[in-house]
Write an enzyme that holds these catalytic residues in place. Sequence first.
Site, short mmCIF file in Angstrom:
data_model
loop_
_atom_site.label_atom_id
_atom_site.label_comp_id
_atom_site.label_asym_id
_atom_site.label_seq_id
_atom_site.Cartn_x
_atom_site.Cartn_y
_atom_site.Cartn_z
N THR A 104 -69.41 -39.30 -33.53
CA THR A 104 -69.09 -39.96 -32.26
C THR A 104 -70.34 -40.60 -31.66
O THR A 104 -70.31 -41.73 -31.17
CB THR A 104 -68.51 -38.94 -31.26
OG1 THR A 104 -67.36 -38.36 -31.86
CG2 THR A 104 -68.11 -39.61 -29.95
N GLU B 6 -66.52 -31.07 -24.04
CA GLU B 6 -66.79 -32.37 -24.69
C GLU B 6 -68.27 -32.72 -24.64
O GLU B 6 -68.80 -33.36 -25.54
CB GLU B 6 -65.97 -33.48 -24.02
CG GLU B 6 -64.49 -33.44 -24.31
CD GLU B 6 -64.15 -33.77 -25.76
OE1 GLU B 6 -64.70 -33.09 -26.65
OE2 GLU B 6 -63.34 -34.67 -25.98
#
Lengths: 311, 311
Positions: A183, A131
């Site tokens: 994001t 991530e």
Amino acid sequence: MDYGKKVTASCPATVANLVCGFDILGMALNDPQDEIEMTLSDVPGIRISHTDGYALPSDPAQNVAGAALLDLMKEVQEPVGFDISITKHIKPGSGLGSSAASSAGAVVAANHLLGNRFSSKDLVRFAMAGEKVASGVKHADNITPCIMGGVTLIRSIFPLDIVQLSAPPLFVTVVHPQIEVRTSDARQILRKEVLLKDAIRQWGNIAGLVSGFLQKDYDLIGRSLEDVIIEPVRSMLIPGFDEVKSRSKEAGALGGGISGSGPSIFMLSRESETAIAIEVIMKEVFQSIGIDYKTYVTTLNTTGVKVKSEY
Amino acid sequence: MDYGKKVTASCPATVANLVCGFDILGMALNDPQDEIEMTLSDVPGIRISHTDGYALPSDPAQNVAGAALLDLMKEVQEPVGFDISITKHIKPGSGLGSSAASSAGAVVAANHLLGNRFSSKDLVRFAMAGEKVASGVKHADNITPCIMGGVTLIRSIFPLDIVQLSAPPLFVTVVHPQIEVRTSDARQILRKEVLLKDAIRQWGNIAGLVSGFLQKDYDLIGRSLEDVIIEPVRSMLIPGFDEVKSRSKEAGALGGGISGSGPSIFMLSRESETAIAIEVIMKEVFQSIGIDYKTYVTTLNTTGVKVKSEY
């Protein structure tokens, strides 16, 4: 070492945040799912190929699955290598945990090939390295439900404290409008400070949502699906959001909101008929706006990444 | 109407906030408790007497029990009056829900005399008028556990949404240092804005605490009893707070913190021996500081206000 052993892993999409649970809550979906084929090799290193057209990097350090595996391999004493083929059905940038599916799937598959020596919590820790490659932040709110299934809580990220929450059966309708919301951008538009009175309202809702899941109280789940902090800001990046949400609730949705940092929107329902009716609404809204979209009518996934052996 | 009927009500002390659940969580204690005697009269009006030495107002509009009853009486069609005698064991200003015990006890007793025509939620609504007299704010996080018992969640105050949370047995040790911290002062020193990252940590803990109660997971309850927003500010008003907290945790407390807006401090334990050892610590700390104090070793109350009929 079972060199040459091959497994396939099905890696579910996930919805992070769950409206009021920014950075702490997430749930896994039965559709879409990525597929990972992985073979344990005695040739050290990680070799990644993609069968899809997303042009994701195959350099392990730049690839979310690769970065997660590199983290895992630091804790493996024996010389090992992995040959990986990834088929993505969860579109990168959809807000449906695409990067988490790759990194979580890779470490679960690798763990299976290594005789399941690591705990779920270890796997979450490794996958967080993936991530970090994807978004610059080590977050776990997609990875955890992807690995464990169901609804999960990250009580604390440092130190990592994971809680699995039982939940009643839920239908989930998702629309992924084909626009890009990064994001990192979605994170930057958030204010660094929030009003205490808004924070109090938010934690009332989070407490209500957690109780609703654990007590299987659909009405309480519905009443608690309210976000006074993140959604008012981020929803401005998603055309059609307000209309999808208000019409879905009129049609009987328990509630819903932005999936992760968007642009996908998800709605929870108690009945499949409601979930199907909401898909019709989502299609109508994005057709009328003129934005391409993809929809899913699915259910809460309760198993997480599933691994099958293939010899 | 059963004019002349008399009841007595035992009204438990309560701990609001429960560390991370500012304004939303509360629990009831078995000790201390107030006593209210109430007689239904055909002479309209409210007549309040006190058997204790706290010099609380007896004008119904200025008295927390009176204000709550006035709110209730607006929804009673028949002419009724109440003669009330209140014996307070929960000291006003202790942070143990003294005003809530009076207002909650009064409306539960009155409801009993009126044939239990009102729901628990109605009673919370009436009693909030009493809290407004006490602190200027209509809050419900002491009233609700006082009326319902156990651990309660106020998901939302407007509109009022109450959730009862099951919890495992808990021992509670309380110290009330005899210093004054006014609720309104304790509220004013709070910042109006909080960092989003602190709010996220707080709602992770709240979600963890609610899960811990519902899943009867003592360790999770303990890990979640952390407040990064309110306690760092308010604890400065309470001498000895840090020492009581750290030594109590060393002695095996699950955790704890400020009860309501203070100055009382509460600690939760799984075993009675731990709760008793914590009382010793609390006594040592306040003796060494030279502040008078009162301690309680008690348990989670699961019944709320208890009414007995007396003819």
